[in-house]
Design a protein around this motif. Structure first.
Motif, PDB file in Angstrom:
ATOM      1  N   HIS A  11       9.727  -7.214  -2.907  1.00  0.00           N
ATOM      2  CA  HIS A  11       8.436  -7.482  -2.250  1.00  0.00           C
ATOM      3  C   HIS A  11       7.353  -6.528  -2.789  1.00  0.00           C
ATOM      4  CE1 HIS A  11       5.531  -7.896   1.044  1.00  0.00           C
ATOM      5  NE2 HIS A  11       5.737  -6.653   1.401  1.00  0.00           N
ATOM      6  N   GLU A  12       7.724  -5.258  -2.963  1.00  0.00           N
ATOM      7  CA  GLU A  12       6.776  -4.261  -3.511  1.00  0.00           C
ATOM      8  C   GLU A  12       6.443  -4.567  -4.969  1.00  0.00           C
ATOM      9  OE1 GLU A  12       8.901  -0.670  -2.684  1.00  0.00           O
ATOM     10  OE2 GLU A  12       8.185  -0.564  -0.597  1.00  0.00           O
ATOM     11  N   GLN A  13       7.430  -5.080  -5.707  1.00  0.00           N
ATOM     12  CA  GLN A  13       7.187  -5.430  -7.112  1.00  0.00           C
ATOM     13  C   GLN A  13       6.184  -6.581  -7.230  1.00  0.00           C
ATOM     14  OE1 GLN A  13       8.801  -3.775  -9.943  1.00  0.00           O
ATOM     15  NE2 GLN A  13       9.006  -2.427  -8.179  1.00  0.00           N
ATOM     16  N   ILE A  14       6.278  -7.527  -6.304  1.00  0.00           N
ATOM     17  CA  ILE A  14       5.348  -8.670  -6.304  1.00  0.00           C
ATOM     18  C   ILE A  14       3.949  -8.193  -5.913  1.00  0.00           C
ATOM     19  CG2 ILE A  14       4.788 -10.882  -5.198  1.00  0.00           C
ATOM     20  CD1 ILE A  14       7.951 -11.166  -4.858  1.00  0.00           C
ATOM     21  N   GLY A  15       3.889  -7.343  -4.888  1.00  0.00           N
ATOM     22  CA  GLY A  15       2.625  -6.718  -4.484  1.00  0.00           C
ATOM     23  C   GLY A  15       1.493  -7.704  -4.267  1.00  0.00           C
TER      24      GLY A  15
END
Length: 199
Positions: A11-15
């Motif tokens: 989820h953080e990678q998608i940001g």
């Protein structure tokens, strides 16, 4: 490092990348550890089939050996990508449009329930939701009401016609299976289980 931690990392990678759908897998190694496949772009929603089909790839994303496919994750696009007329036709408020955009869709839930695997949706940069299928009678009823054969009275069609509000759909998911807010925002509230009286 749990499966949920791995989903949070994805989820953080998608940001803030919200112009397209992104998706991938949470994989479990033989040592019990969880890892993710890097988020890849998709033309259709990331739960469209049992395996994830990235854009510009000849086929589905295959989990590498010796990893086991534990869960799927995917993201949704931003509200700015939605036609305002589409929202207006349904008589929804801005918050309802956001809610509809951040929650699992009826099409996604049909695939997720049939797959019987945990699914995570990165509904927005500040919103991560989790659904665990449980094969309950309530989930079977939901599945029947979102199946392609459900016709004009399907929940998807009724949502489209504005007969069901996005909040009603959220509560139906809460009744059907294990629905959780992993990362909440002003719309969803803090990390918690979503119950049938959610508002």
């Amino acid at each position: 490092f749990s499966a949920r931690d791995a989903a949070v990392y994805a989820h953080e990678q998608i940001g803030h990348q919200r112009s397209f759908y992104y998706g991938g897998y949470v994989l479990k190694g033989t040592d019990g550890r969880f890892v993710i496949t890097q988020p890849l772009e998709s033309v259709v929603h990331p739960f469209a089939s049992t395996l994830f089909f990235p854009v510009n790839e000849p086929g589905p994303l295959i989990p590498p050996e010796p990893y086991e496919l534990h869960a799927r994750y995917g993201s949704h696009t931003a509200l700015s990508m939605v036609d305002p007329e589409w929202v207006k036709q349904r008589g929804w408020s801005r918050d309802e449009a956001l809610l509809n955009l951040q929650v699992f869709s009826t099409d996604e839930m049909y695939s997720i329930i049939l797959d019987r695997r945990v699914a995570y949706v990165s509904g927005a940069e500040d919103c991560l939701l989790e659904y665990t299928p449980n094969q309950s009678p309530e989930e079977a009823l939901l599945l029947a009401n979102i199946a392609p054969g459900a016709g004009e009275n399907s929940l998807g069609r009724r949502l489209d016609r504005g007969e069901i509000r996005p909040g009603d759909w959220v509560r139906r998911l809460a009744v059907a299976g294990e629905f959780k807010i992993v990362q909440g925002n002003a719309l969803w509230g803090p990390r918690s289980v979503v119950y049938s009286d959610w508002s």
